[in-house]
Motif scaffolding. Structure first.
Motif, PDB file in Angstrom:
ATOM      1  N   HIS A  79       0.826  -1.209   0.000  1.00  0.00           N
ATOM      2  CA  HIS A  79       0.000   0.000   0.000  1.00  0.00           C
ATOM      3  C   HIS A  79       0.862   1.262   0.000  1.00  0.00           C
ATOM      4  O   HIS A  79       0.505   2.258  -0.654  1.00  0.00           O
ATOM      5  CB  HIS A  79      -0.935  -0.019   1.213  1.00  0.00           C
ATOM      6  CG  HIS A  79      -2.086  -0.969   1.067  1.00  0.00           C
ATOM      7  ND1 HIS A  79      -3.234  -0.656   0.397  1.00  0.00           N
ATOM      8  CD2 HIS A  79      -2.246  -2.257   1.484  1.00  0.00           C
ATOM      9  CE1 HIS A  79      -4.070  -1.683   0.420  1.00  0.00           C
ATOM     10  NE2 HIS A  79      -3.492  -2.668   1.071  1.00  0.00           N
ATOM     11  N   HIS A 113       0.714   3.898  -3.085  1.00  0.00           N
ATOM     12  CA  HIS A 113       0.331   5.296  -2.820  1.00  0.00           C
ATOM     13  C   HIS A 113       1.415   6.253  -3.306  1.00  0.00           C
ATOM     14  O   HIS A 113       1.109   7.310  -3.875  1.00  0.00           O
ATOM     15  CB  HIS A 113       0.079   5.491  -1.331  1.00  0.00           C
ATOM     16  CG  HIS A 113      -0.324   6.891  -0.979  1.00  0.00           C
ATOM     17  ND1 HIS A 113      -1.576   7.394  -1.230  1.00  0.00           N
ATOM     18  CD2 HIS A 113       0.393   7.903  -0.408  1.00  0.00           C
ATOM     19  CE1 HIS A 113      -1.633   8.653  -0.840  1.00  0.00           C
ATOM     20  NE2 HIS A 113      -0.459   8.990  -0.332  1.00  0.00           N
ATOM     21  N   ASP A 114       2.666   5.898  -3.092  1.00  0.00           N
ATOM     22  CA  ASP A 114       3.770   6.748  -3.516  1.00  0.00           C
ATOM     23  C   ASP A 114       3.737   6.958  -5.027  1.00  0.00           C
ATOM     24  O   ASP A 114       3.817   8.089  -5.515  1.00  0.00           O
ATOM     25  CB  ASP A 114       5.097   6.104  -3.095  1.00  0.00           C
ATOM     26  CG  ASP A 114       6.293   6.987  -3.371  1.00  0.00           C
ATOM     27  OD1 ASP A 114       6.173   8.221  -3.246  1.00  0.00           O
ATOM     28  OD2 ASP A 114       7.359   6.443  -3.715  1.00  0.00           O
ATOM     29  N   CYS A 161       1.198   6.348  -7.180  1.00  0.00           N
ATOM     30  CA  CYS A 161      -0.055   6.937  -7.651  1.00  0.00           C
ATOM     31  C   CYS A 161      -0.146   8.426  -7.347  1.00  0.00           C
ATOM     32  O   CYS A 161      -0.748   9.187  -8.109  1.00  0.00           O
ATOM     33  CB  CYS A 161      -1.241   6.192  -7.043  1.00  0.00           C
ATOM     34  SG  CYS A 161      -1.501   4.543  -7.738  1.00  0.00           S
ATOM     35  N   SER A 162       0.436   8.853  -6.231  1.00  0.00           N
ATOM     36  CA  SER A 162       0.389  10.280  -5.900  1.00  0.00           C
ATOM     37  C   SER A 162       1.135  11.113  -6.929  1.00  0.00           C
ATOM     38  O   SER A 162       0.763  12.259  -7.195  1.00  0.00           O
ATOM     39  CB  SER A 162       0.975  10.516  -4.503  1.00  0.00           C
ATOM     40  OG  SER A 162       2.362  10.191  -4.466  1.00  0.00           O
ATOM     41  N   ASP A 209      -6.029   8.008  -7.820  1.00  0.00           N
ATOM     42  CA  ASP A 209      -6.562   7.752  -6.480  1.00  0.00           C
ATOM     43  C   ASP A 209      -6.382   6.265  -6.175  1.00  0.00           C
ATOM     44  O   ASP A 209      -7.167   5.426  -6.623  1.00  0.00           O
ATOM     45  CB  ASP A 209      -8.036   8.137  -6.420  1.00  0.00           C
ATOM     46  CG  ASP A 209      -8.648   7.913  -5.035  1.00  0.00           C
ATOM     47  OD1 ASP A 209      -7.904   7.515  -4.117  1.00  0.00           O
ATOM     48  OD2 ASP A 209      -9.867   8.117  -4.883  1.00  0.00           O
ATOM     49  N   ASP A 210      -5.345   5.948  -5.402  1.00  0.00           N
ATOM     50  CA  ASP A 210      -5.043   4.538  -5.148  1.00  0.00           C
ATOM     51  C   ASP A 210      -6.061   3.876  -4.220  1.00  0.00           C
ATOM     52  O   ASP A 210      -6.119   2.642  -4.144  1.00  0.00           O
ATOM     53  CB  ASP A 210      -3.641   4.383  -4.570  1.00  0.00           C
ATOM     54  CG  ASP A 210      -3.435   5.167  -3.296  1.00  0.00           C
ATOM     55  OD1 ASP A 210      -3.350   4.550  -2.232  1.00  0.00           O
ATOM     56  OD2 ASP A 210      -3.364   6.402  -3.358  1.00  0.00           O
ATOM     57  N   SER A 211      -6.875   4.664  -3.523  1.00  0.00           N
ATOM     58  CA  SER A 211      -7.881   4.055  -2.639  1.00  0.00           C
ATOM     59  C   SER A 211      -8.944   3.302  -3.427  1.00  0.00           C
ATOM     60  O   SER A 211      -9.677   2.480  -2.855  1.00  0.00           O
ATOM     61  CB  SER A 211      -8.538   5.129  -1.770  1.00  0.00           C
ATOM     62  OG  SER A 211      -9.325   6.017  -2.559  1.00  0.00           O
ATOM     63  N   GLU A 218       1.249  14.738   5.507  1.00  0.00           N
ATOM     64  CA  GLU A 218       0.526  13.495   5.763  1.00  0.00           C
ATOM     65  C   GLU A 218       0.753  12.956   7.176  1.00  0.00           C
ATOM     66  O   GLU A 218       0.060  12.041   7.620  1.00  0.00           O
ATOM     67  CB  GLU A 218       0.946  12.421   4.740  1.00  0.00           C
ATOM     68  CG  GLU A 218       2.312  11.791   4.964  1.00  0.00           C
ATOM     69  CD  GLU A 218       3.485  12.617   4.433  1.00  0.00           C
ATOM     70  OE1 GLU A 218       4.622  12.100   4.402  1.00  0.00           O
ATOM     71  OE2 GLU A 218       3.263  13.783   4.044  1.00  0.00           O
ATOM     72  N   GLU A 254       8.561   6.192   1.754  1.00  0.00           N
ATOM     73  CA  GLU A 254       7.437   5.409   1.250  1.00  0.00           C
ATOM     74  C   GLU A 254       7.344   4.039   1.920  1.00  0.00           C
ATOM     75  O   GLU A 254       6.291   3.412   1.919  1.00  0.00           O
ATOM     76  CB  GLU A 254       7.525   5.251  -0.271  1.00  0.00           C
ATOM     77  CG  GLU A 254       8.739   4.516  -0.785  1.00  0.00           C
ATOM     78  CD  GLU A 254      10.012   5.357  -0.759  1.00  0.00           C
ATOM     79  OE1 GLU A 254      11.086   4.808  -1.040  1.00  0.00           O
ATOM     80  OE2 GLU A 254       9.917   6.570  -0.442  1.00  0.00           O
TER      81      GLU A 254
END
Length: 594
Positions: free
Chosen positions: A12, A16-17, A19-20, A25-27, A258, A570
């Protein structure tokens, strides 16, 4: 060792790293784990969706080998494939498997390099990958870089690659660093203005609201802090032209929205050690509160202007250091903790601990938490006993010390700012502490970074703030150092004796003055009547050590000490998980179990 849970955290975190940076939106991406029937890539992107399937058999090998580079690379690559798929669909373009594969691997290397990593790139792929890596770095990450290679010592004819700025870009970074001027933006409250001694705020809450608004305005006006620092994505070290891991950075506390506001961020100091630094994201001020104003505000060591020799105060500090050296966590911090093949030697701030536990030092306390300063501003103190200040004839004062970067933590005229933050003993962490080291004769009120506002004491507000702090327990929790040092100081008043180890520490610190053990022993007795016990063993009392091991058995390390510590890479969640598991590591069990 990697576990199923920690590997899931890594998946995860890496997703997220990537995709950001890709605007995804990795969620909304589902991740599942299952065994694959035939050998294939570790991570597979499903054909008609953006869902990811990860091969559990290969994950088992990752856990067995205790390394996750291949997992990072495959997650980065798969995130890029999602990006490519969406781009083709939006633009109506056709898939070119070879071109897209080169692009996905190039993105993987580019992001890994920016995160401070280095890799072997196979010789057969480097010619195809290099131009695409540099294109992605330049056009998507806006980093003007070149690939830098060195021969690998382990594999013949292979090269390890990382990135550097081009000569032109590196020169520009150095120029920007050189020309960045630390700014003092906030102005002092003039006599007669609201907040001055002649026109004070009606209460401490009004004073704090004013300071918070001043901080917001000052931060927004400081382009270096609000843009260069707070929006920095990667840890680029201009002085040596390398990209480094994010936690290997003295500025990481400024850069990570964050992370919770009350977190302690692992960051590396110039000494190579690490500190657990209070989060400074969007912070421009540190604070200090006093229930009474003094024309000369100076550290406790210097409050007698006629005193010029401080051996008595320093030998008490040396005795404290000798006692601290016996503590298991202090020993562990000095030795260092191996977390994922990196040794983290956390700084034990001995002078700061002395300041927080009753000793006179050359330090003044500051905090990044305005509520902490507010508590000190409305209470009276007498040797660990706090009471709400109720004398309305006096004015309280709230100070705000302006952080001016770059160089806020560098030595400056008459002062040097440093972090104490979280330590093995909880007082400084609960106070989100910073320290200002001052030379004799310096007045805090006259430093250019220092601003102040005055307020009238309101007994009802003082009582409310005091109760909200659990009568001070929030900032002054009972711990073994507090108890031990109270015992020592009481014994010292009745029978002033120090250990030979304390004398040796003092002699070592004063070696430039050609002091000897014999000389210091003689001075202590002649000047102050302090005897040196050559048989005295400086250590925590046995009942306190019994309680220490009982606390460790009951989860103090995990539930109290580590609960708000963050690594800001990350893979930071895995570093944090490894820190939590340190008591279970056979290499370190002696520090937690008798």
């Amino acid at each position: 060792m990697l576990t199923k849970d920690s590997i899931n955290l890594l998946v995860h975190g890496f997703l997220h790293d990537a995709c950001s940076h890709l605007g995804i939106d990795d969620s909304q991406i589902n991740i599942s784990y299952m065994p694959m029937p035939v050998p294939m890539m570790l991570v597979m992107l499903l054909k008609d969706t953006d869902d990811i399937v990860i091969d559990t058999s290969i994950l088992a090998k990752i856990a067995e080998k205790n390394t996750y580079s291949i997992l990072r690379n495959d997650i980065y690559r798969t995130a890029r494939e999602i990006y490519q798929r969406r781009k083709h669909k939006a633009e109506g373009t056709h898939v070119d498997k070879e071109v897209d594969a080169i692009d996905a691997y190039a993105f993987t290397y580019a992001l890994s390099f920016l995160n401070g990593l280095s890799f072997i790139i196979p010789k057969l792929m480097i010619d195809k990958l290099q131009p695409k890596i540099l294109q992605i770095l330049n056009e998507e990450f806006h980093e003007d870089c070149i690939l830098h290679s060195t021969p690998d010592w382990q594999f013949k004819d292979e090269f390890i690659y990382r990135i550097k700025k081009t000569k032109k870009a590196h020169k520009e970074e150095l120029r920007l660093l050189k020309t960045a001027k630390p700014l003092i933006i906030s102005t002092n409250v003039a006599n007669g203005e609201k907040g001055s001694a002649t026109n004070p705020f009606d209460n401490v809450l009004e004073a704090c609201r004013f300071i918070e608004e001043e901080e917001r305005k000052a931060f927004d006006q400081d382009i270096y802090m609000s843009n260069t620092l707070s929006q920095r994505r990667f840890n680029y070290c201009a002085d040596i032209n390398i990209y480094n891991i994010k936690w290997a950075d003295a500025k990481s506390a400024y850069c990570h929205p964050e992370v919770p506001a009350n977190a302690f961020i692992v960051n590396q100091l110039m000494s190579g050690k690490f500190s657990l630094k209070p989060n400074l994201y969007r912070r421009k001020f540190l604070y200090r509160g006093q229930s009474q104003y003094y024309d000369v505000c100076t550290p406790g060591l210097y409050r007698n202007p006629d005193q010029t020799y401080f051996l008595k105060e320093l030998i008490q500090y040396d005795e404290l250091r000798a006692v601290l050296a016996s503590h298991p966590l202090v020993q562990l911090f000095e030795k260092g903790i191996d977390l994922w093949h990196d040794i983290f030697r956390f700084e034990v701030n001995y002078a700061g601990l002395a300041q927080h536990y009753y000793n006179k030092t050359s330090l003044l306390d500051l905090t990044s938490d305005i509520d902490t300063a507010k508590f000190f501003a409305i209470t009276d103190y007498r040797f660990d006993e706090f009471t709400p200040h109720t004398d309305t004839s006096q004015l309280g004062v709230m100070y705000y010390y302006e952080l001016a970067e770059p160089g806020a933590f560098s030595y400056q005229n008459k002062q040097s700012l440093s972090t104490i933050g979280k330590q093995p003993f909880m007082r400084s962490g609960n106070q989100h502490g910073f320290l200002l080291n001052m030379v004799k004769g310096a007045n805090f009120n006259e430093l250019p970074q220092v601003h102040k506002v005055f307020f009238r004491h309101d007994p009802a507000i003082s009582q409310q703030i005091f109760e909200e702090s659990n009568n001070g327990e929030k900032y002054f929790p009972s711990d073994m150092l507090q108890v031990q040092w109270k015992r020592f100081l009481k014994q010292f008043d009745d029978n002033p004796v120090v250990s030979l180890e304390a004398v040796k520490i003092n002699v070592h610190d004063n070696r430039n003055h050609n002091e000897t053990v014999k000389n210091i022993i003689c001075k202590l007795e002649k000047l102050y009547g302090i005897k040196t016990d050559t048989d005295r063993l400086p250590a925590f009392d046995s009942d306190l050590m019994d309680q220490y091991y009982e606390d460790m058995k009951n989860g103090w390390w995990q539930d109290v000490f580590c609960k708000d510590i963050y690594f800001v890479s990350e893979d930071g969640l895995v570093y944090r998980d490894m820190l939590l598991q340190v008591p279970k590591d056979p290499r370190y069990s002696k520090y937690f179990v008798r």
